[in-house]
Design a protein around this motif. Structure first.
Motif, PDB file in Angstrom:
ATOM      1  N   SER A 154      38.829  43.908  49.687  1.00  0.00           N
ATOM      2  CA  SER A 154      38.194  42.593  49.721  1.00  0.00           C
ATOM      3  C   SER A 154      36.992  42.530  48.786  1.00  0.00           C
ATOM      4  O   SER A 154      36.785  41.539  48.079  1.00  0.00           O
ATOM      5  CB  SER A 154      37.761  42.260  51.155  1.00  0.00           C
ATOM      6  N   VAL A 155      36.191  43.597  48.775  1.00  0.00           N
ATOM      7  CA  VAL A 155      35.027  43.637  47.886  1.00  0.00           C
ATOM      8  C   VAL A 155      35.472  43.787  46.437  1.00  0.00           C
ATOM      9  O   VAL A 155      34.973  43.091  45.535  1.00  0.00           O
ATOM     10  CB  VAL A 155      34.081  44.786  48.287  1.00  0.00           C
ATOM     11  N   THR A 156      36.433  44.683  46.184  1.00  0.00           N
ATOM     12  CA  THR A 156      36.876  44.919  44.805  1.00  0.00           C
ATOM     13  C   THR A 156      37.403  43.639  44.171  1.00  0.00           C
ATOM     14  O   THR A 156      37.029  43.290  43.042  1.00  0.00           O
ATOM     15  CB  THR A 156      37.964  46.014  44.773  1.00  0.00           C
ATOM     16  N   ASN A 157      38.268  42.913  44.877  1.00  0.00           N
ATOM     17  CA  ASN A 157      38.873  41.733  44.254  1.00  0.00           C
ATOM     18  C   ASN A 157      37.889  40.578  44.114  1.00  0.00           C
ATOM     19  O   ASN A 157      37.950  39.826  43.134  1.00  0.00           O
ATOM     20  CB  ASN A 157      40.133  41.319  45.007  1.00  0.00           C
ATOM     21  N   ARG A 158      36.966  40.423  45.047  1.00  0.00           N
ATOM     22  CA  ARG A 158      35.928  39.410  44.861  1.00  0.00           C
ATOM     23  C   ARG A 158      35.021  39.781  43.689  1.00  0.00           C
ATOM     24  O   ARG A 158      34.642  38.919  42.883  1.00  0.00           O
ATOM     25  CB  ARG A 158      35.100  39.262  46.148  1.00  0.00           C
ATOM     26  N   ALA A 159      34.666  41.049  43.602  1.00  0.00           N
ATOM     27  CA  ALA A 159      33.785  41.491  42.518  1.00  0.00           C
ATOM     28  C   ALA A 159      34.438  41.303  41.155  1.00  0.00           C
ATOM     29  O   ALA A 159      33.772  40.937  40.173  1.00  0.00           O
ATOM     30  CB  ALA A 159      33.407  42.960  42.728  1.00  0.00           C
ATOM     31  N   LEU A 160      35.744  41.543  41.060  1.00  0.00           N
ATOM     32  CA  LEU A 160      36.443  41.335  39.794  1.00  0.00           C
ATOM     33  C   LEU A 160      36.377  39.881  39.362  1.00  0.00           C
ATOM     34  O   LEU A 160      36.121  39.558  38.193  1.00  0.00           O
ATOM     35  CB  LEU A 160      37.895  41.789  39.911  1.00  0.00           C
ATOM     36  N   VAL A 161      36.607  38.957  40.303  1.00  0.00           N
ATOM     37  CA  VAL A 161      36.562  37.531  39.972  1.00  0.00           C
ATOM     38  C   VAL A 161      35.160  37.133  39.518  1.00  0.00           C
ATOM     39  O   VAL A 161      34.989  36.469  38.480  1.00  0.00           O
ATOM     40  CB  VAL A 161      37.007  36.681  41.180  1.00  0.00           C
ATOM     41  N   LEU A 162      34.141  37.538  40.267  1.00  0.00           N
ATOM     42  CA  LEU A 162      32.769  37.152  39.919  1.00  0.00           C
ATOM     43  C   LEU A 162      32.351  37.745  38.578  1.00  0.00           C
ATOM     44  O   LEU A 162      31.687  37.081  37.774  1.00  0.00           O
ATOM     45  CB  LEU A 162      31.810  37.596  41.024  1.00  0.00           C
ATOM     46  N   ALA A 163      32.755  38.987  38.316  1.00  0.00           N
ATOM     47  CA  ALA A 163      32.408  39.608  37.033  1.00  0.00           C
ATOM     48  C   ALA A 163      33.119  38.922  35.881  1.00  0.00           C
ATOM     49  O   ALA A 163      32.563  38.762  34.788  1.00  0.00           O
ATOM     50  CB  ALA A 163      32.759  41.097  37.073  1.00  0.00           C
ATOM     51  N   ALA A 164      34.357  38.477  36.119  1.00  0.00           N
ATOM     52  CA  ALA A 164      35.111  37.783  35.071  1.00  0.00           C
ATOM     53  C   ALA A 164      34.489  36.437  34.723  1.00  0.00           C
ATOM     54  O   ALA A 164      34.613  35.956  33.589  1.00  0.00           O
ATOM     55  CB  ALA A 164      36.559  37.598  35.516  1.00  0.00           C
ATOM     56  N   LEU A 165      33.808  35.812  35.692  1.00  0.00           N
ATOM     57  CA  LEU A 165      33.198  34.502  35.489  1.00  0.00           C
ATOM     58  C   LEU A 165      31.728  34.588  35.072  1.00  0.00           C
ATOM     59  O   LEU A 165      31.086  33.561  34.865  1.00  0.00           O
ATOM     60  CB  LEU A 165      33.304  33.679  36.780  1.00  0.00           C
ATOM     61  N   ALA A 166      31.205  35.806  34.960  1.00  0.00           N
ATOM     62  CA  ALA A 166      29.785  35.988  34.662  1.00  0.00           C
ATOM     63  C   ALA A 166      29.488  35.681  33.195  1.00  0.00           C
ATOM     64  O   ALA A 166      30.382  35.569  32.352  1.00  0.00           O
ATOM     65  CB  ALA A 166      29.361  37.416  35.003  1.00  0.00           C
ATOM     66  N   SER A 167      28.202  35.574  32.904  1.00  0.00           N
ATOM     67  CA  SER A 167      27.759  35.270  31.542  1.00  0.00           C
ATOM     68  C   SER A 167      27.440  36.532  30.752  1.00  0.00           C
ATOM     69  O   SER A 167      27.035  36.446  29.590  1.00  0.00           O
ATOM     70  CB  SER A 167      26.521  34.366  31.595  1.00  0.00           C
ATOM     71  N   GLU A 168      27.609  37.695  31.370  1.00  0.00           N
ATOM     72  CA  GLU A 168      27.303  38.967  30.715  1.00  0.00           C
ATOM     73  C   GLU A 168      28.157  40.059  31.345  1.00  0.00           C
ATOM     74  O   GLU A 168      28.686  39.889  32.446  1.00  0.00           O
ATOM     75  CB  GLU A 168      25.817  39.291  30.895  1.00  0.00           C
ATOM     76  N   PRO A 169      28.326  41.176  30.653  1.00  0.00           N
ATOM     77  CA  PRO A 169      29.166  42.258  31.197  1.00  0.00           C
ATOM     78  C   PRO A 169      28.609  42.837  32.493  1.00  0.00           C
ATOM     79  O   PRO A 169      27.408  42.727  32.789  1.00  0.00           O
ATOM     80  CB  PRO A 169      29.166  43.303  30.081  1.00  0.00           C
ATOM     81  N   GLY A 170      29.488  43.455  33.263  1.00  0.00           N
ATOM     82  CA  GLY A 170      29.083  44.110  34.496  1.00  0.00           C
ATOM     83  C   GLY A 170      29.893  45.372  34.734  1.00  0.00           C
ATOM     84  O   GLY A 170      30.870  45.654  34.027  1.00  0.00           O
ATOM     85  N   TRP A 171      29.481  46.126  35.749  1.00  0.00           N
ATOM     86  CA  TRP A 171      30.164  47.370  36.129  1.00  0.00           C
ATOM     87  C   TRP A 171      30.634  47.279  37.580  1.00  0.00           C
ATOM     88  O   TRP A 171      29.939  46.718  38.432  1.00  0.00           O
ATOM     89  CB  TRP A 171      29.223  48.572  36.014  1.00  0.00           C
ATOM     90  N   LEU A 172      31.779  47.861  37.834  1.00  0.00           N
ATOM     91  CA  LEU A 172      32.299  47.976  39.197  1.00  0.00           C
ATOM     92  C   LEU A 172      32.620  49.448  39.411  1.00  0.00           C
ATOM     93  O   LEU A 172      33.516  50.004  38.772  1.00  0.00           O
ATOM     94  CB  LEU A 172      33.551  47.116  39.348  1.00  0.00           C
ATOM     95  N   ARG A 173      31.855  50.091  40.285  1.00  0.00           N
ATOM     96  CA  ARG A 173      32.002  51.535  40.498  1.00  0.00           C
ATOM     97  C   ARG A 173      32.701  51.811  41.833  1.00  0.00           C
ATOM     98  O   ARG A 173      32.542  51.095  42.792  1.00  0.00           O
ATOM     99  CB  ARG A 173      30.637  52.224  40.473  1.00  0.00           C
ATOM    100  N   ARG A 174      33.514  52.862  41.838  1.00  0.00           N
ATOM    101  CA  ARG A 174      34.319  53.245  42.999  1.00  0.00           C
ATOM    102  C   ARG A 174      35.198  52.083  43.476  1.00  0.00           C
ATOM    103  O   ARG A 174      35.292  51.818  44.674  1.00  0.00           O
ATOM    104  CB  ARG A 174      33.430  53.770  44.127  1.00  0.00           C
ATOM    105  N   PRO A 175      35.835  51.358  42.544  1.00  0.00           N
ATOM    106  CA  PRO A 175      36.728  50.283  42.969  1.00  0.00           C
ATOM    107  C   PRO A 175      37.950  50.859  43.662  1.00  0.00           C
ATOM    108  O   PRO A 175      38.320  52.017  43.428  1.00  0.00           O
ATOM    109  CB  PRO A 175      37.130  49.621  41.647  1.00  0.00           C
ATOM    110  N   LEU A 176      38.548  50.065  44.512  1.00  0.00           N
ATOM    111  CA  LEU A 176      39.841  50.455  45.055  1.00  0.00           C
ATOM    112  C   LEU A 176      40.886  50.300  43.957  1.00  0.00           C
ATOM    113  O   LEU A 176      40.960  49.258  43.300  1.00  0.00           O
ATOM    114  CB  LEU A 176      40.227  49.575  46.242  1.00  0.00           C
TER     115      LEU A 176
END
Length: 446
Positions: free
Chosen positions: A31-53
């Protein structure tokens, strides 16, 4: 093993010869991984997602975003600690937002988060995005998202089905604004609109109308994650109107997020301690979380266990007795299969309430649990909104999973106490819990 063979293969569920005593590293939250992917894709700058499922559902989400032009770079730490850590924990994904583009084709599999969270994203793309998936995905409701997006200005072709397959004709932007929906069949309808809401020209105001909302913790998770990337969200809990959520338009920040362990996927391992009178440690259990699985501490304690949250993680200990429970699981419906499995092994009856919406999940979970437990000698009856379970001596047999990961883990729990249980298509656990058979046998010391 060929994919078709996996669907019909029978896995002998390991029988526990004594009390379990194990440390189990549970992979990250879907649930966290997939929400984080969507929010990062819509962001105005790059981001990191660590220990994703890294599971079927999350790889489908990542693949869908890539198809629309988002850059997702995967790296794996070479450190010795990462090499021995749980699946995905030495991994980091760098998300590089880009202008969302069509034409694109999205395979949703049977992932509710993908089929519901991404049509609003696709409405922001420049060009058409087609959504398709597994046969079961055609039966799962999407009308809440489709109808709402049309009100907000999107053009969608679904031939009037209110379900997959469909095409979203992205116009590069979406007006947004107020919309009323009935999200009583899935809280994901609300989350889907909120996640993309900051990118809508007018933001979004989502008003739920209809019966009570299931899975409220998942909406709170969405709100918390939106706020963490800079979105302004007004909620009923923050003094707003009941059943109304407002997201202000604005840029989203890229951030560096470490994903929590998936607490719902910890359920079978905690159940193993309860059923065998043993002890299981789940490292890195968060002290504060919006994950629905955190309620397992309360529910499984009432059913006969005890738990301690330490600096290292959650220690859960069974007492050697398993008690029935009368509980409303409306907010935590995904826990129902595992609780039903434990209840079938209890010393008194159980009533599980508030989960009529489970009939619309990966399978009709209420019908499936009733049929499979009863075919092992159980006494389960469906109610209007749940299950009534009267424990009886169970025997071995085939436990069908209906391509539902939580059915597979429920069967494994029963197999701990009942010899001769064969799980059909245990590979379906890869949807959210990769390597489950290895984690399960490892817990048992095999």
């Amino acid at each position: 093993m060929a994919p078709n063979d996996a669907h019909t293969a029978l896995w002998p569920a390991p029988h526990a010869s004594g009390a379990v005593d194990a440390t189990v590293h549970v992979p990250g939250s879907k649930s966290v991984t997939n929400r984080a992917l969507v929010l990062a894709a819509l962001a105005s700058e790059p981001g990191w997602l660590r220990r994703p499922l890294r599971s079927r559902d999350t790889l489908l989400m990542a693949g869908a975003l890539r198809a629309m032009g988002v850059g997702i770079e995967e790296t794996v730490s070479s450190s010795s600690s990462a090499a021995s850590a749980p699946n995905g924990s030495g991994e980091a994904w760098r998300i590089l937002p880009a202008g969302l583009q069509g034409p694109a084709t999205v395979d949703v599999g049977n992932a509710g988060t993908v089929m519901r969270f991404l049509p609003p994203v696709a409405a922001l793309a420049d060009g058409p995005v087609r959504f398709d998936g597994d046969p079961r995905s055609y039966e799962r409701p999407l009308n809440g998202v489709i109808d709402a997006l049309r009100v907000l200005g999107a053009r969608i072709d679904d031939d009037g089905r209110g379900a997959l397959p469909l095409t979203v004709h992205g116009g590069g932007a979406l007006d947004g604004g107020p919309v009323s929906i009935d999200a009583s069949s899935s809280s994901q309808f609300v989350s889907a609109l909120l996640l993309s809401g900051p990118r809508f020209n007018q933001g979004v105001e989502v008003r739920h109308i209809g019966a009570s909302l299931p899975s409220m913790p998942h909406i709170r998770m969405t709100v918390d994650m939106l706020r963490a990337v800079g979105a302004q969200v007004d909620t009923p809990e923050s003094g707003g109107e009941p059943n109304v959520w407002r997201v202000t338009p604005g840029a989203l920040l890229g951030r560096d997020l470490t994903v929590e362990p998936d607490l719902s996927n910890a359920q079978p391992f905690l159940a193993a301690a309860l059923v065998t009178g043993g002890k299981v440690l789940i490292p890195d259990w968060p002290a504060r979380t919006t994950q629905p699985g955190d309620r397992l501490r309360e529910i499984f304690t009432e059913m006969g266990g005890s738990c301690e949250l330490t600096d290292y993680g959650l220690v859960f200990t069974g007492s050697g007795a398993v008690h029935g429970i009368d509980v409303d699981l409306g907010d935590v419906g995904e826990l129902t299969p595992g609780i039903a499995a434990v209840a079938a092994l209890a010393d008194s009856p159980s009533t599980l309430r508030g989960v009529a919406h489970l009939r619309l999940h990966e399978t009709d979970r209420l019908a499936a649990l009733t049929k499979e437990i009863n075919e092992l000698g159980g006494d389960v009856t469906e109610t209007a909104d749940g299950l009534h379970i009267r424990p009886r001596p169970l025997h071995g047999g085939t436990f069908h999973t209906y391509e539902d990961h939580r059915m597979a883990t429920a069967g494994a729990i029963i197999g701990l106490a009942v010899e001769g249980v064969l799980i059909e298509n245990v590979a379906t656990t890869a949807k959210t819990l990769p390597d489950f058979p290895e984690l399960w046998t490892g817990m048992l010391g095999a």
